[in-house]
Design an enzyme around this catalytic site. Structure first.
Site, short mmCIF file in Angstrom:
data_model
loop_
_atom_site.label_atom_id
_atom_site.label_comp_id
_atom_site.label_asym_id
_atom_site.label_seq_id
_atom_site.Cartn_x
_atom_site.Cartn_y
_atom_site.Cartn_z
N SER A 254 10.33 -1.87 -1.95
CA SER A 254 8.93 -2.29 -1.87
C SER A 254 8.17 -1.74 -3.05
CB SER A 254 8.29 -1.75 -0.59
OG SER A 254 8.09 -0.36 -0.76
N LYS A 255 7.06 -2.41 -3.35
CA LYS A 255 6.33 -2.03 -4.54
C LYS A 255 5.71 -0.65 -4.43
CE LYS A 255 2.36 -4.76 -3.18
NZ LYS A 255 1.77 -6.07 -3.30
N ARG A 256 5.69 -0.10 -3.23
CA ARG A 256 5.17 1.27 -3.08
C ARG A 256 6.08 2.29 -3.73
NH1 ARG A 256 1.04 2.06 0.17
NH2 ARG A 256 0.32 0.09 1.02
#
Ligand code: GLU
Length: 481
Positions: A254-256
């Site tokens: 995920s982009k996190r």
């Protein structure tokens, strides 16, 4: 009737930046079609009009081409089974949904969102599984009357309530689903747009897709698709669900935690050969355990049955290692000169940077000391920058997390919106501007003095700013204070 030809497809939704997952899934579809002498298609699934954009669609074409894929049919190249953009196929879906309603395999439903919310609340309070209760299943006449009187309606699939739905996943084997767990899916929304399920099945059928190779996140949709194929009386393609890419901590990528847009990797100096090689390693291994291979080698070797399901780790260190090997071992000095020219001395990028630093330089050599951070990924970082005076570590973290959040969502990614976003964080947390602007400047540029902050961030772009911010937060969290 068996499928005459192997036909695979990638069917991305044009919402946001093209995702590494799209490149990964595209590789397996492209390679399998290539190996079998079949066709690889590109279809744009833009039925969610509010989230879809032409810009994102163009970025999908560009990123997939950058990786080295070509498609025999698609919105930009045409083909005999078009249009290949779902928003241009509404009349096709309408025709098919009518046929299903006439057969009695689907039904119109006028339940209001209030009724559905009420139902959900009741089911939750009784600890029952949530889902549609079939209220409109057997009251077609009344429903028609309500529609004639102006009620909005959707169309749902009449899912059998007992028995099981089975399908073969070419990697996992037989998958069995209890029908009572399958909801009466909405197929057509009240605005006349199809849902993913309907559009996807109608298109795969009409485009004669023989092998559906997609991410594991769609596996729970497949029983619904199987029921739909049966309702239409159509032959089903073979299904293969590839394992999801994972962060190093095994959570879904995920982009996190990682940069996930293909554009980021392109800008950051990764070579397309290294990217596709890396995607290839995610779920497959060569019989001779070779770690470096070309797209063509991969297409020659790929056997879908040999795909491994162990959670593939999207390990940036491994990607970097591969990239280095490609750069050192497979590129001539001229190739590298060209690579540097596109990566570092791209005219469009330089034209954005120069106005920000022109008034600070006297000679060409002054350029790099001022502008180096525009060309680097991991810049100098001291996590202590994130400690805001008079705030606890927890409070400071929360401030920078809300900045990271803002960088994820702010639209457009231009100086005005970024500035407004940062000022809002200052205001919401009752801080002094310098408590936010100085650390952000340091995190983003690695320097105390830089060109105007908001303009600099806009030129660097969302992905790089987000990456630097997230990396700084992670380092700060680990810091012992
Ligand atoms: N539109 C879906 C996506 O964004 C397609 C999933 C499928 O391949 O069926 O990935």
């Amino acid at each position: 009737m068996a499928f005459e030809r192997v036909r695979t497809r990638i069917a991305p939704s044009p919402t946001g930046d093209p995702h590494v997952g799209t490149g990964y899934i595209a590789l397996y579809n492209w390679a399998f079609a290539k190996k079998m002498g079949g066709d690889f298609l590109l279809r744009i699934e833009d039925t969610d009009q509010s989230r879809s954009s032409k810009q994102s669609e163009q970025a999908i074409f560009d990123s997939l081409r950058w990786l080295g894929f070509d498609w025999a049919e698609g919105p930009d190249v045409g083909g005999p089974k078009g249009p290949y953009r779902q928003s241009e196929r509404l009349s096709i879906y309408a025709e098919h949904i009518n046929a299903l309603v006439e057969k009695g395999a689907a039904y119109k439903c006028t339940c209001t969102s209030e009724r559905l919310a009420e139902l959900r609340k009741r089911q939750m309070s009784l600890k029952q599984p949530t889902g549609y209760d079939g209220h409109c299943r057997n009251r077609a006449e009344e429903v028609e009357e309500e529609i004639a009187n102006g009620a909005a309606h959707v169309v749902r699939l009449k899912t059998p309530k007992d028995g099981e739905t089975r399908f073969i996943d070419g990697i996992r084997g037989e998958v069995v689903w209890k029908n009572e767990e399958i909801d009466d899916q909405v197929l057509l929304k009240s605005d006349g747009f199809p849902t993913y399920h309907l559009a996807n099945i109608v298109d795969d059928h009409l485009m004669e897709i023989s092998h559906v190779i997609r991410g594991e996140e769609w596996i729970s949709s497949t029983p619904k698709h199987v029921l739909l194929y049966d309702a239409f009386g159509w032959e089903k393609p073979a299904f293969f669900h590839l394992p999801l890419l994972r962060n190093t901590d095994k959570t879904k990528v995920s982009k996190r935690k990682n940069p996930v847009s293909l554009g980021y990797f392109q800008e950051a100096g990764y070579l397309p050969e290294a990217m596709v090689n890396f995607f290839g390693l995610m779920a497959f291994s060569f019989k001779d355990e070779r770690e470096m291979f070309s797209l063509e080698d991969f297409a020659g070797e790929l056997e879908l049955e040999r795909i491994s399901l162990g959670g593939p780790v999207f390990d940036l260190k491994k990607l970097l290692w591969l990239n280095g090997r490609y750069l050192r071992e497979q590129k001539s000095a001229e190739d590298v000169v060209q690579y540097l020219q596109t990566q570092l001395f791209d005219t469009a990028y330089l034209s954005k940077i120069v106005p920000l630093i022109q008034d600070r330089v006297e000679k060409s050599e002054d350029f790099f000391p001022y502008a180096d951070f525009f060309f680097a990924n991991d810049i100098n970082l001291d996590p202590a920058w994130l400690q805001i005076a008079d705030k606890t570590k927890k409070e400071s973290t929360a401030v920078f997390e809300s900045i990271a959040e803002m960088l994820d969502t702010v639209k457009p990614f231009d100086p005005e919106s970024i500035g407004a976003g940062l000022k809002k964080v200052v205001h919401d947390n009752e801080l002094k501007p310098k408590h936010v602007f100085m650390p952000v400047r340091l995190i983003i540029t690695g320097k105390k003095g830089s060109p105007p902050l908001f303009d600099t961030m806009a030129v660097l772009g969302r992905e790089r700013c987000r990456y630097r911010m997230r990396r700084a937060i992670a380092a700060f969290k680990k810091m012992k204070i």
